[in-house]
Scaffold this motif. Structure first.
Motif, PDB file in Angstrom:
ATOM      1  N   ASP A 197      -1.485 -13.244   5.384  1.00  0.00           N
ATOM      2  CA  ASP A 197      -1.637 -14.443   6.211  1.00  0.00           C
ATOM      3  C   ASP A 197      -1.933 -15.667   5.344  1.00  0.00           C
ATOM      4  O   ASP A 197      -1.375 -16.758   5.561  1.00  0.00           O
ATOM      5  N   ALA A 198      -2.816 -15.494   4.332  1.00  0.00           N
ATOM      6  CA  ALA A 198      -3.183 -16.625   3.459  1.00  0.00           C
ATOM      7  C   ALA A 198      -1.975 -17.115   2.666  1.00  0.00           C
ATOM      8  O   ALA A 198      -1.736 -18.336   2.560  1.00  0.00           O
ATOM      9  N   PHE A 199      -1.200 -16.179   2.117  1.00  0.00           N
ATOM     10  CA  PHE A 199      -0.007 -16.582   1.364  1.00  0.00           C
ATOM     11  C   PHE A 199       0.990 -17.324   2.260  1.00  0.00           C
ATOM     12  O   PHE A 199       1.591 -18.320   1.851  1.00  0.00           O
ATOM     13  N   TYR A 200       1.153 -16.827   3.469  1.00  0.00           N
ATOM     14  CA  TYR A 200       2.105 -17.473   4.386  1.00  0.00           C
ATOM     15  C   TYR A 200       1.658 -18.904   4.714  1.00  0.00           C
ATOM     16  O   TYR A 200       2.482 -19.815   4.788  1.00  0.00           O
ATOM     17  N   ARG A 201       0.355 -19.102   4.915  1.00  0.00           N
ATOM     18  CA  ARG A 201      -0.138 -20.452   5.194  1.00  0.00           C
ATOM     19  C   ARG A 201       0.101 -21.393   4.008  1.00  0.00           C
ATOM     20  O   ARG A 201       0.233 -22.607   4.185  1.00  0.00           O
ATOM     21  N   LEU A 202       0.158 -20.807   2.833  1.00  0.00           N
ATOM     22  CA  LEU A 202       0.408 -21.610   1.627  1.00  0.00           C
ATOM     23  C   LEU A 202       1.898 -21.748   1.350  1.00  0.00           C
ATOM     24  O   LEU A 202       2.281 -22.249   0.276  1.00  0.00           O
ATOM     25  N   HIS A 203       2.730 -21.268   2.290  1.00  0.00           N
ATOM     26  CA  HIS A 203       4.191 -21.322   2.169  1.00  0.00           C
ATOM     27  C   HIS A 203       4.710 -20.426   1.048  1.00  0.00           C
ATOM     28  O   HIS A 203       5.864 -20.581   0.615  1.00  0.00           O
ATOM     29  N   ALA A 204       3.873 -19.497   0.586  1.00  0.00           N
ATOM     30  CA  ALA A 204       4.299 -18.549  -0.432  1.00  0.00           C
ATOM     31  C   ALA A 204       4.764 -17.285   0.283  1.00  0.00           C
ATOM     32  O   ALA A 204       4.088 -16.244   0.311  1.00  0.00           O
ATOM     33  N   CYS A 205       5.975 -17.364   0.894  1.00  0.00           N
ATOM     34  CA  CYS A 205       6.454 -16.263   1.739  1.00  0.00           C
ATOM     35  C   CYS A 205       6.732 -15.004   0.937  1.00  0.00           C
ATOM     36  O   CYS A 205       6.528 -13.886   1.435  1.00  0.00           O
ATOM     37  N   GLY A 206       7.193 -15.113  -0.306  1.00  0.00           N
ATOM     38  CA  GLY A 206       7.462 -13.941  -1.135  1.00  0.00           C
ATOM     39  C   GLY A 206       6.181 -13.161  -1.392  1.00  0.00           C
ATOM     40  O   GLY A 206       6.162 -11.923  -1.273  1.00  0.00           O
ATOM     41  N   GLU A 207       5.105 -13.858  -1.799  1.00  0.00           N
ATOM     42  CA  GLU A 207       3.830 -13.178  -2.045  1.00  0.00           C
ATOM     43  C   GLU A 207       3.279 -12.597  -0.744  1.00  0.00           C
ATOM     44  O   GLU A 207       2.661 -11.508  -0.742  1.00  0.00           O
ATOM     45  N   ALA A 208       3.508 -13.271   0.379  1.00  0.00           N
ATOM     46  CA  ALA A 208       3.043 -12.756   1.665  1.00  0.00           C
ATOM     47  C   ALA A 208       3.742 -11.437   1.984  1.00  0.00           C
ATOM     48  O   ALA A 208       3.096 -10.464   2.415  1.00  0.00           O
ATOM     49  N   ARG A 209       5.066 -11.379   1.777  1.00  0.00           N
ATOM     50  CA  ARG A 209       5.817 -10.138   2.029  1.00  0.00           C
ATOM     51  C   ARG A 209       5.309  -9.022   1.129  1.00  0.00           C
ATOM     52  O   ARG A 209       5.163  -7.869   1.568  1.00  0.00           O
ATOM     53  N   THR A 210       5.032  -9.333  -0.168  1.00  0.00           N
ATOM     54  CA  THR A 210       4.553  -8.314  -1.106  1.00  0.00           C
ATOM     55  C   THR A 210       3.241  -7.720  -0.624  1.00  0.00           C
ATOM     56  O   THR A 210       3.066  -6.485  -0.641  1.00  0.00           O
ATOM     57  N   ALA A 211       2.305  -8.550  -0.213  1.00  0.00           N
ATOM     58  CA  ALA A 211       1.010  -8.057   0.261  1.00  0.00           C
ATOM     59  C   ALA A 211       1.175  -7.199   1.501  1.00  0.00           C
ATOM     60  O   ALA A 211       0.556  -6.123   1.620  1.00  0.00           O
ATOM     61  N   LEU A 212       2.030  -7.626   2.429  1.00  0.00           N
ATOM     62  CA  LEU A 212       2.211  -6.881   3.671  1.00  0.00           C
ATOM     63  C   LEU A 212       2.961  -5.576   3.432  1.00  0.00           C
ATOM     64  O   LEU A 212       2.614  -4.535   4.038  1.00  0.00           O
ATOM     65  N   ASP A 213       3.986  -5.599   2.564  1.00  0.00           N
ATOM     66  CA  ASP A 213       4.704  -4.371   2.239  1.00  0.00           C
ATOM     67  C   ASP A 213       3.787  -3.368   1.553  1.00  0.00           C
ATOM     68  O   ASP A 213       3.870  -2.154   1.832  1.00  0.00           O
TER      69      ASP A 213
END
Length: 285
Positions: free
Chosen positions: A237-253
Motif C-alpha cells: 500500500d505504501a509503495f502504491y501511494r508513492l506511485h512505485a507500482c513495481g515495488e508495490a507488486r513485488t511486496a504483494l507477490d
C-alpha cells in the motif's frame, strides 16, 4: 764604798744626756703623732667632703630619676588611656561590623530563598512549557519521546495505554509507547505487532515514505513473527501511494507466495488488481 762614791759624779752627765735624749725622742714622737693625726684629720675631712659631694650627687640623680619615673608614669597613663579608648573604639567598630555582617547574611539568606523559589517556579513553568510543546508537536504529527514517568511500568498497562492513544488518534504518543514496548519487551509475542502498529500509524497519517522504514523493521527484526504478512501488505500500500507500482507488486507477490493461506493474501490479490487499474501515468515505476 769609797771607790763607788767617787764614781757617782761621773754618771750624772750621762743620765742627763739620756734623759735629754729620751725627752727629745718623746718630743719627736709627739710631733710625729701630731703630724699623722693632722694628715688623718685632713683625709677624714676630705672623705667627708667627698661623701657629702657624693650624697649631693646621688640625691640629685635620685631626684632626676624620680622625675623621669614620674614622667614615664604619666606617659604610661596617657598610653593606657589611648589604648583603652582605641580598644573601645575598635570594639565598637567590630560590633558595628558584626551587626552589618548579620544584616548582610540575613539579606543573603532571603535572596537565596527567593532564588530557590524562582528557580522552582521556573522549573515548573519549563516543565509545563515542555509538556505543552510536546502535545502541540504530537498533534502536528511530530514524534516526541516520552519521559519514563509517562510510561506505565506494568507490561499490560503499557500495551493498553498505546491502544488508547491509537483510538484517540494521538499517533505520536502511540508510536512513542510502541517504541518503548519494543525496547523493553523485544522478546514478547506482541513486540512485532507494536512495530507493525508504528508503520500503520504513519500510513494513517498518509506518510507512506516514513511508514516503509518502520514496516521493513517488522520483516528484518521479527522474521518469524506473525506480523510479517500484514507488514508486506502495508508495504504494498505504501509503495502504491508513492506511485512505485513495481515495488508495490513485488511486496504483494512476496506476501502471496510466502504466506498464501494468510488472511492478508486475499487482500494482496485485491490490491494487485487495483494497481492494474491504476490511472494512466499514475505509476512511475
Amino acid at each position: 764604798m769609797h771607790q763607788r762614791a767617787r764614781r757617782l759624779p761621773a754618771l750624772r752627765p750621762t743620765l742627763i744626756g739620756v734623759g735629754l735624749a729620751a725627752g727629745s725622742a718623746l718630743l719627736s714622737a709627739c710631733w710625729a703623732t701630731t703630724e699623722r693625726f693632722d694628715r688623718l684629720a685632713a683625709r677624714v675631712e676630705s672623705l667627708e667632703t667627698r661623701s657629702a659631694a657624693l650624697e649631693t650627687d646621688v640625691g640629685s640623680q635620685v631626684e632626676h630619676a624620680k622625675t623621669k619615673v614620674a614622667e614615664l608614669e604619666q606617659v604610661l597613663e596617657r598610653a593606657t588611656q589611648v589604648v583603652t579608648r582605641a580598644s573601645a573604639d575598635t570594639g565598637a567598630q567590630v560590633e558595628a561590623l558584626q551587626e552589618q555582617i548579620a544584616r548582610q547574611e540575613g539579606a543573603i539568606a532571603e535572596l537565596q530563598h527567593e532564588l530557590s523559589r524562582v528557580q522552582e517556579q521556573f522549573r515548573e513553568q519549563q516543565t509545563d512549557y515542555e509538556n505543552r510543546m510536546k502535545k502541540l508537536a504530537r498533534r502536528a504529527g511530530i514524534d516526541m519521546p516520552l519521559e519514563e514517568t509517562e510510561i506505565p511500568a506494568d507490561r499490560e498497562q503499557h500495551w493498553q495505554a498505546a491502544l488508547r492513544a491509537v483510538e484517540a488518534r494521538d499517533f505520536s504518543t502511540a508510536r512513542a509507547l510502541y517504541r518503548a514496548y519494543v525496547t523493553r519487551y523485544h522478546d514478547d509475542a506482541r513486540a512485532d505487532d507494536a512495530q507493525l502498529a508504528i508503520g500503520r500509524s504513519y500510513l494513517t497519517e498518509d506518510r507512506p515514505a516514513t511508514a516503509l522504514g518502520e514496516l521493513r523493521r517488522v520483516i528484518s527484526d521479527f522474521q518469524q513473527g506473525d506480523a510479517v504478512p500484514a507488514a508486506l501488505l502495508a508495504m504494498g500500500d505504501a509503495f502504491y501511494r508513492l506511485h512505485a507500482c513495481g515495488e508495490a507488486r513485488t511486496a504483494l507477490d512476496t506476501l502471496i507466495r510466502a504466506h498464501p493461506r494468510s488472511p492478508q493474501a486475499a487482500e494482496a490479490r485485491t490490491k494487485l488488481r487495483e494497481i492494474q487499474r491504476a490511472p494512466s501515468g499514475y505509476c512511475t515505476s
